[in-house]
Design a protein around this motif. Structure first.
Motif, PDB file in Angstrom:
ATOM      1  N   SER A  31      62.051  34.643  32.288  1.00 24.06           N
ATOM      2  CA  SER A  31      62.878  35.234  33.337  1.00 24.06           C
ATOM      3  C   SER A  31      62.114  35.641  34.586  1.00 24.06           C
ATOM      4  CB  SER A  31      63.614  36.461  32.794  1.00 24.06           C
ATOM      5  OG  SER A  31      62.685  37.535  32.596  1.00 24.06           O
ATOM      6  N   GLY A  32      60.820  35.839  34.467  1.00 18.01           N
ATOM      7  CA  GLY A  32      60.052  36.303  35.609  1.00 18.01           C
ATOM      8  C   GLY A  32      60.100  37.820  35.791  1.00 18.01           C
ATOM      9  N   ALA A  33      60.749  38.520  34.868  1.00 20.64           N
ATOM     10  CA  ALA A  33      60.843  39.983  34.947  1.00 20.64           C
ATOM     11  C   ALA A  33      59.489  40.617  34.642  1.00 20.64           C
ATOM     12  CB  ALA A  33      61.883  40.488  33.949  1.00 20.64           C
ATOM     13  N   ALA A  34      59.253  41.772  35.211  1.00 19.37           N
ATOM     14  CA  ALA A  34      58.027  42.516  34.931  1.00 19.37           C
ATOM     15  C   ALA A  34      58.166  43.324  33.642  1.00 19.37           C
ATOM     16  CB  ALA A  34      57.694  43.447  36.093  1.00 19.37           C
ATOM     17  N   VAL A  35      59.401  43.729  33.343  1.00 21.80           N
ATOM     18  CA  VAL A  35      59.687  44.543  32.163  1.00 21.80           C
ATOM     19  C   VAL A  35      60.919  43.968  31.474  1.00 21.80           C
ATOM     20  CG1 VAL A  35      60.361  46.834  31.328  1.00 21.80           C
ATOM     21  CG2 VAL A  35      58.773  46.628  33.246  1.00 21.80           C
ATOM     22  N   VAL A  36      60.869  43.889  30.158  1.00 16.88           N
ATOM     23  CA  VAL A  36      62.016  43.459  29.362  1.00 16.88           C
ATOM     24  C   VAL A  36      62.367  44.598  28.415  1.00 16.88           C
ATOM     25  CG1 VAL A  36      62.799  41.864  27.564  1.00 16.88           C
ATOM     26  CG2 VAL A  36      61.457  41.009  29.500  1.00 16.88           C
ATOM     27  N   VAL A  37      63.627  45.015  28.438  1.00 15.86           N
ATOM     28  CA  VAL A  37      64.134  46.017  27.498  1.00 15.86           C
ATOM     29  C   VAL A  37      64.966  45.260  26.471  1.00 15.86           C
ATOM     30  CG1 VAL A  37      65.530  48.086  27.194  1.00 15.86           C
ATOM     31  CG2 VAL A  37      64.174  47.804  29.290  1.00 15.86           C
ATOM     32  N   ALA A  38      64.502  45.242  25.229  1.00 17.86           N
ATOM     33  CA  ALA A  38      65.174  44.503  24.152  1.00 17.86           C
ATOM     34  C   ALA A  38      65.775  45.495  23.181  1.00 17.86           C
ATOM     35  CB  ALA A  38      64.174  43.600  23.444  1.00 17.86           C
ATOM     36  N   VAL A  39      67.090  45.499  23.078  1.00 21.83           N
ATOM     37  CA  VAL A  39      67.799  46.393  22.165  1.00 21.83           C
ATOM     38  C   VAL A  39      68.176  45.569  20.929  1.00 21.83           C
ATOM     39  CG1 VAL A  39      69.747  47.960  21.862  1.00 21.83           C
ATOM     40  CG2 VAL A  39      68.672  47.721  24.127  1.00 21.83           C
ATOM     41  N   ASP A  40      67.521  45.862  19.822  1.00 18.45           N
ATOM     42  CA  ASP A  40      67.677  45.100  18.579  1.00 18.45           C
ATOM     43  C   ASP A  40      68.668  45.785  17.654  1.00 18.45           C
ATOM     44  OD1 ASP A  40      67.424  43.681  16.243  1.00 18.45           O
ATOM     45  OD2 ASP A  40      65.302  44.140  15.942  1.00 18.45           O
ATOM     46  N   THR A  41      69.878  45.224  17.574  1.00 19.16           N
ATOM     47  CA  THR A  41      70.897  45.760  16.671  1.00 19.16           C
ATOM     48  C   THR A  41      71.133  44.839  15.488  1.00 19.16           C
ATOM     49  OG1 THR A  41      72.676  44.697  17.921  1.00 19.16           O
ATOM     50  CG2 THR A  41      72.103  46.970  18.532  1.00 19.16           C
ATOM     51  N   GLY A  42      70.302  43.813  15.368  1.00 19.17           N
ATOM     52  CA  GLY A  42      70.450  42.861  14.276  1.00 19.17           C
ATOM     53  C   GLY A  42      69.930  43.406  12.966  1.00 19.17           C
ATOM     54  N   PRO A  43      70.105  42.628  11.920  1.00 21.65           N
ATOM     55  CA  PRO A  43      69.582  43.044  10.614  1.00 21.65           C
ATOM     56  C   PRO A  43      68.070  43.232  10.690  1.00 21.65           C
ATOM     57  CG  PRO A  43      70.973  41.094  10.404  1.00 21.65           C
ATOM     58  CD  PRO A  43      70.749  41.322  11.857  1.00 21.65           C
ATOM     59  N   GLY A  44      67.581  44.206   9.987  1.00 22.53           N
ATOM     60  CA  GLY A  44      66.143  44.449   9.968  1.00 22.53           C
ATOM     61  C   GLY A  44      65.717  44.956   8.611  1.00 22.53           C
ATOM     62  N   PHE A  45      64.444  44.881   8.367  1.00 24.45           N
ATOM     63  CA  PHE A  45      63.922  45.357   7.089  1.00 24.45           C
ATOM     64  C   PHE A  45      63.995  46.883   6.990  1.00 24.45           C
ATOM     65  CE2 PHE A  45      61.563  41.267   7.682  1.00 24.45           C
ATOM     66  CZ  PHE A  45      62.256  40.582   6.700  1.00 24.45           C
ATOM     67  N   ASP A  46      64.275  47.545   8.117  1.00 25.13           N
ATOM     68  CA  ASP A  46      64.358  48.999   8.148  1.00 25.13           C
ATOM     69  C   ASP A  46      65.789  49.525   8.069  1.00 25.13           C
ATOM     70  OD1 ASP A  46      65.215  48.032  10.585  1.00 25.13           O
ATOM     71  OD2 ASP A  46      64.267  49.614  11.748  1.00 25.13           O
ATOM     72  N   ALA A  47      66.779  48.648   7.990  1.00 24.18           N
ATOM     73  CA  ALA A  47      68.181  49.071   8.026  1.00 24.18           C
ATOM     74  C   ALA A  47      68.548  49.896   6.800  1.00 24.18           C
ATOM     75  CB  ALA A  47      69.101  47.860   8.126  1.00 24.18           C
ATOM     76  N   SER A  48      69.463  50.840   7.016  1.00 23.06           N
ATOM     77  CA  SER A  48      69.919  51.671   5.905  1.00 23.06           C
ATOM     78  C   SER A  48      70.838  50.873   4.986  1.00 23.06           C
ATOM     79  CB  SER A  48      70.650  52.896   6.451  1.00 23.06           C
ATOM     80  OG  SER A  48      71.789  52.494   7.191  1.00 23.06           O
ATOM     81  N   ALA A  49      71.064  51.400   3.807  1.00 24.69           N
ATOM     82  CA  ALA A  49      71.918  50.737   2.817  1.00 24.69           C
ATOM     83  C   ALA A  49      73.366  50.723   3.296  1.00 24.69           C
ATOM     84  CB  ALA A  49      71.817  51.452   1.483  1.00 24.69           C
ATOM     85  N   PRO A  50      74.133  49.716   2.885  1.00 22.71           N
ATOM     86  CA  PRO A  50      75.538  49.666   3.281  1.00 22.71           C
ATOM     87  C   PRO A  50      76.328  50.809   2.659  1.00 22.71           C
ATOM     88  CG  PRO A  50      75.038  47.917   1.716  1.00 22.71           C
ATOM     89  CD  PRO A  50      73.745  48.590   2.056  1.00 22.71           C
ATOM     90  N   ASP A  51      77.420  51.130   3.291  1.00 17.20           N
ATOM     91  CA  ASP A  51      78.308  52.186   2.816  1.00 17.20           C
ATOM     92  C   ASP A  51      78.900  51.767   1.469  1.00 17.20           C
ATOM     93  OD1 ASP A  51      80.342  54.037   2.362  1.00 17.20           O
ATOM     94  OD2 ASP A  51      80.888  54.140   4.477  1.00 17.20           O
ATOM     95  N   ALA A  52      78.645  52.537   0.433  1.00 17.74           N
ATOM     96  CA  ALA A  52      79.112  52.205  -0.919  1.00 17.74           C
ATOM     97  C   ALA A  52      80.637  52.236  -1.021  1.00 17.74           C
ATOM     98  CB  ALA A  52      78.502  53.170  -1.925  1.00 17.74           C
ATOM     99  N   ARG A  53      81.305  52.899  -0.080  1.00 17.50           N
ATOM    100  CA  ARG A  53      82.767  52.960  -0.117  1.00 17.50           C
ATOM    101  C   ARG A  53      83.407  51.643   0.318  1.00 17.50           C
ATOM    102  NH1 ARG A  53      83.407  57.700   3.890  1.00 17.50           N
ATOM    103  NH2 ARG A  53      81.801  56.404   4.771  1.00 17.50           N
ATOM    104  N   LEU A  54      82.583  50.711   0.824  1.00 15.11           N
ATOM    105  CA  LEU A  54      83.100  49.430   1.282  1.00 15.11           C
ATOM    106  C   LEU A  54      82.643  48.328   0.331  1.00 15.11           C
ATOM    107  CD1 LEU A  54      82.229  49.881   5.041  1.00 15.11           C
ATOM    108  CD2 LEU A  54      84.468  50.112   3.991  1.00 15.11           C
ATOM    109  N   PRO A  55      83.290  48.225  -0.819  1.00 10.28           N
ATOM    110  CA  PRO A  55      82.844  47.220  -1.791  1.00 10.28           C
ATOM    111  C   PRO A  55      83.090  45.817  -1.263  1.00 10.28           C
ATOM    112  CG  PRO A  55      84.928  48.170  -2.476  1.00 10.28           C
ATOM    113  CD  PRO A  55      84.487  48.934  -1.242  1.00 10.28           C
ATOM    114  N   ALA A  56      82.187  44.941  -1.612  1.00 10.91           N
ATOM    115  CA  ALA A  56      82.324  43.533  -1.244  1.00 10.91           C
ATOM    116  C   ALA A  56      82.051  42.700  -2.485  1.00 10.91           C
ATOM    117  CB  ALA A  56      81.329  43.191  -0.141  1.00 10.91           C
ATOM    118  N   PRO A  57      82.652  41.531  -2.558  1.00 14.00           N
ATOM    119  CA  PRO A  57      82.375  40.657  -3.703  1.00 14.00           C
ATOM    120  C   PRO A  57      80.883  40.328  -3.763  1.00 14.00           C
ATOM    121  CG  PRO A  57      84.239  39.838  -2.416  1.00 14.00           C
ATOM    122  CD  PRO A  57      83.629  40.959  -1.634  1.00 14.00           C
TER     123      PRO A  57
END
Length: 135
Positions: A31-57
Motif C-alpha cells: 500500500s505504501g503506507a508508513a503505518v498499518v493498523v491490523a485488527v485481527d478478529t479471526g480465529p486464533g490460538f488464544d481465543a476463549s472457549a465457545p459458549d457452552a449454552r450454544l450446543p452444536a453437532p
C-alpha cells in the motif's frame, strides 16, 4: 467452509477469502503506507472457549475447530513474515477479545464493536509515535 461453500465463476473456483487471508497483510505491505493498523478478529490460538449454552453437532464443532486452526496458523505465518522483513511498514497489531464458535451471534455485534474500539485505542496508546491516530 460449510457456511459459505465455494462457487465457480468463469470456470474458476472461489471460496471465502478468510481461509487464505484471515488477516490480509500482503495487500497492506504493497500500500505504501508508513503505518498499518491490523485488527485481527479471526480465529486464533488464544481465543476463549465457545459458549457452552450454544450446543452444536459434533461434526460442525470439528469443522469449526479445523477451520479455526487453519486460519490461526495462516495468520501466525503472515505476522511472522511481516516481522521478518524490515522494509515493511510499522505494524500495529490489535487482537480484540473474541469468543470461538459465535460466527452467527449477531446479538454480540455491538459488544464486539466496542471491544474492537477499546483494543485498538489501547494498541495505539502503546505507540508513542502515533499520537495523531489516537482521536
Amino acid at each position: 467452509p460449510v457456511y459459505y461453500p465455494s462457487v465457480t465463476i468463469d470456470g474458476r473456483r472461489f471460496a471465502d477469502g478468510g481461509l487464505r487471508g484471515p488477516l490480509p497483510l500482503a495487500p497492506a505491505a504493497r500500500s505504501g503506507a508508513a503505518v498499518v493498523v491490523a485488527v485481527d478478529t479471526g480465529p486464533g490460538f488464544d481465543a476463549s472457549a465457545p459458549d457452552a449454552r450454544l450446543p452444536a453437532p459434533p461434526l460442525l464443532r470439528a469443522h469449526d475447530d479445523a477451520t479455526g486452526i487453519l486460519m490461526a496458523a495462516v495468520t501466525a505465518a503472515e505476522l511472522a513474515l511481516w516481522r521478518a522483513l524490515p522494509a515493511r511498514p510499522h505494524l500495529v497489531y490489535v487482537r480484540p477479545r473474541c469468543e470461538r464458535g459465535v460466527t452467527f451471534r449477531t446479538d454480540l455485534a455491538e459488544a464486539y464493536l466496542e471491544e474492537g474500539y477499546r483494543a485498538t485505542r489501547a494498541a495505539l496508546d502503546r505507540e508513542p509515535g502515533l499520537a495523531k491516530l489516537r482521536r
